[in-house]
Design an enzyme around this catalytic site. Sequence first.
Site, short mmCIF file in Angstrom:
data_model
loop_
_atom_site.label_atom_id
_atom_site.label_comp_id
_atom_site.label_asym_id
_atom_site.label_seq_id
_atom_site.Cartn_x
_atom_site.Cartn_y
_atom_site.Cartn_z
N ASP A 76 -10.93 -8.62 10.06
CA ASP A 76 -10.73 -7.43 9.22
C ASP A 76 -12.09 -6.80 8.89
OD1 ASP A 76 -8.86 -5.88 7.26
OD2 ASP A 76 -10.48 -6.63 5.98
N LYS B 38 -13.69 -3.03 9.95
CA LYS B 38 -14.28 -2.11 8.96
C LYS B 38 -15.73 -1.79 9.32
CE LYS B 38 -11.17 -3.70 5.32
NZ LYS B 38 -10.93 -4.72 4.29
N ILE C 253 -12.89 2.52 -2.60
CA ILE C 253 -14.26 3.09 -2.60
C ILE C 253 -14.29 4.26 -1.61
CG2 ILE C 253 -16.71 2.64 -2.19
CD1 ILE C 253 -16.07 -0.38 -2.48
N VAL D 49 0.83 -1.22 0.00
CA VAL D 49 0.00 0.00 0.00
C VAL D 49 0.87 1.26 0.00
CG1 VAL D 49 -1.75 1.28 1.28
CG2 VAL D 49 -1.93 -1.20 1.08
N GLY E 25 -5.59 -4.02 -2.67
CA GLY E 25 -4.59 -3.87 -3.73
C GLY E 25 -3.87 -2.54 -3.61
N1 HSE Z 1 -6.70 -7.48 3.52
C1 HSE Z 1 -7.68 -6.52 3.16
C2 HSE Z 1 -8.70 -7.14 2.24
C3 HSE Z 1 -7.01 -5.35 2.50
O1 HSE Z 1 -8.43 -8.24 1.73
O2 HSE Z 1 -9.76 -6.59 2.04
C4 HSE Z 1 -7.88 -4.15 2.30
O3 HSE Z 1 -8.41 -3.67 3.50
#
Ligand code: HSE
Length: 324
Positions: A201, A205, A136, A14, A302
């Site tokens: 993850d 979010k 996004i 990133v 990505g």
């Molecule tokens: N590891 C995360 C995903 C990266 O696969 O969505 C982006 O937040």
Amino acid sequence: MKKVNIALLGLGTVGGGTYDILTKNRDIILERTGVDYEITHIFEKYATQLEKHGAPLSLQTLDIDSIIESDDVDVIVECLGGMDFPVSVMTRALKNGISVVTPNKAAVAANYDMLHSAAEEGHAYLKFEAAVGGGIPILTTIQEQLAGNHFTDIMGILNGTTNYILTKMLKQGQKYEDALSDAKKNGFAEPDPTADVEGIDCANKLCLLMVLAMGKYVNPQQIPTKGITDVTMEDIQAAYNRGCVIKLIAHASLTDDGFEYYVKPEEIPLDHPLASVSNEFNAIYLDGDAVGELMFYGKGAGALPTGSAIVGDIIAIMKGLQNE
Ligand code: HSE
């Protein structure tokens, strides 16, 4: 307006994507912001990473204090990943009046109030658009254009890695391990993909979406979370035979009856808009009392999509600094 000095912390997937955009699209950014900028430090252990992106080796440093305590650094882009070290770095920088941009959803979600207090104390900006949905522009949109709405429902595919794995298992009959290995190679997965595949993850979010869209902070550890590690090829095929696809869904619903939230694999009917969201793409569905239903769709992981969100945050800060 003086030149804005930027320190990049971490030149991995990133951070590297961010560097590439800041250098390749420099003219267009200058034209749109009217603000000149310079990358003054790259905190990165491996010189090969700088060489890979054509970054001058003179920018490489491992002296974090000289960055955080500098009077000349205006913006830090934290792409280190992890928790304790980046949280400490971001907190110190913000308190010192240095603005911070980060894609680190785990760090921001777990330390939401503390990081915002540090930003307030230092009169600095804290921005993390890249933390949700990759490229996004969902968080900024919620906080700005959609800020006049009361949101009752959020539903999304928020993890690129798991969506890539589930897509490859369904469409190409690829084994879970092989698809995960490809997701790592493509730079979608976290360095340790446990948080991806276990749904953690997504919970981080969802935490950020809930606090910004619904004004409700829930520690990610309190969000009921199940990942995709138990989903078998047989489950995927059986769901498909029933006219459904299995997707890792993050959902929050705030109604008069209560506040519910979870992350778990769900069967989505093939004619549902989320069913066609494939590979590393993410999608976020929102229901606002004024605007009604909205869907946002784009690459959720990505180097360049995530870098795009980071650069957008840097530009917003540059414009903000210009108006001070
Ligand atoms: N590891 C995360 C995903 C990266 O696969 O969505 C982006 O937040």
